[in-house]
Scaffold this motif. Structure first.
Motif, PDB file in Angstrom:
ATOM      1  N   GLU A  41     -24.942 -51.410 -36.519  1.00 31.49           N
ATOM      2  CA  GLU A  41     -25.408 -52.642 -36.501  1.00 31.49           C
ATOM      3  C   GLU A  41     -24.682 -53.610 -35.501  1.00 31.49           C
ATOM      4  N   GLU A  42     -23.304 -53.474 -35.544  1.00 30.51           N
ATOM      5  CA  GLU A  42     -22.171 -54.160 -34.775  1.00 30.51           C
ATOM      6  C   GLU A  42     -21.063 -53.169 -34.328  1.00 30.51           C
ATOM      7  N   HIS A  43     -20.623 -53.279 -33.217  1.00 30.45           N
ATOM      8  CA  HIS A  43     -19.545 -52.692 -32.639  1.00 30.45           C
ATOM      9  C   HIS A  43     -18.625 -53.616 -31.910  1.00 30.45           C
ATOM     10  N   ASP A  44     -17.395 -54.098 -32.217  1.00 32.64           N
ATOM     11  CA  ASP A  44     -16.536 -54.874 -31.445  1.00 32.64           C
ATOM     12  C   ASP A  44     -15.359 -54.115 -30.968  1.00 32.64           C
ATOM     13  N   VAL A  45     -14.834 -54.080 -29.955  1.00 33.77           N
ATOM     14  CA  VAL A  45     -13.292 -53.576 -29.704  1.00 33.77           C
ATOM     15  C   VAL A  45     -12.437 -54.584 -28.948  1.00 33.77           C
ATOM     16  N   ALA A  95      -6.159 -50.173 -28.927  1.00 31.63           N
ATOM     17  CA  ALA A  95      -7.640 -50.817 -29.278  1.00 31.63           C
ATOM     18  C   ALA A  95      -7.974 -50.592 -30.828  1.00 31.63           C
ATOM     19  N   THR A  96      -8.591 -51.592 -31.320  1.00 32.42           N
ATOM     20  CA  THR A  96      -9.091 -51.950 -32.525  1.00 32.42           C
ATOM     21  C   THR A  96     -10.622 -51.647 -32.460  1.00 32.42           C
ATOM     22  N   SER A  97     -11.343 -50.681 -33.023  1.00 29.66           N
ATOM     23  CA  SER A  97     -12.724 -50.558 -32.998  1.00 29.66           C
ATOM     24  C   SER A  97     -13.209 -50.971 -34.152  1.00 29.66           C
ATOM     25  N   THR A  98     -13.918 -52.006 -34.614  1.00 27.62           N
ATOM     26  CA  THR A  98     -14.486 -52.580 -35.763  1.00 27.62           C
ATOM     27  C   THR A  98     -15.907 -52.528 -35.775  1.00 27.62           C
TER      28      THR A  98
END
Length: 92
Positions: free
Chosen positions: A3-7, A18-21
């Motif tokens: 649904e959502e992927h932000d780095v 890196a933070t993968s949310t």
């Protein structure tokens, strides 16, 4: 399924971090794993983290880091219990 992927990324001394949310869902309610992979320019995995998930939706974040240099992107893969997968790649 994704649904959502932000780095978000940052450099601290020799470390690339890196933070993968992420937010994932599955209509059948049989989510199984979510994996984030930090990759170099050749597609080689330099760090990864996997979360075991269940149900019809899940969210979280993975903290990745490398001292290798040349990190290019973070690949997110979600898998359900039937082996179905969805992937997304975000640049650093």
């Amino acid at each position: 399924m994704i649904e959502e992927h932000d780095v978000s990324s940052r450099t601290t001394g020799p470390w690339q971090r890196a933070t993968s949310t992420w937010e994932v869902s599955d209509e059948d309610g049989d989510l199984e794993t979510v994996t984030s992979e930090m990759r170099d320019g050749d597609g080689n995995v330099v760090d990864s983290e996997t979360s075991n998930v269940s149900g019809s939706s899940a969210s979280g974040e993975h903290e990745l880091r490398s001292r290798q240099g040349g990190e290019e992107d973070v690949k997110l893969t979600v898998t359900d219990e039937n082996g179905n997968t969805d992937t997304n790649v975000e640049p650093l």
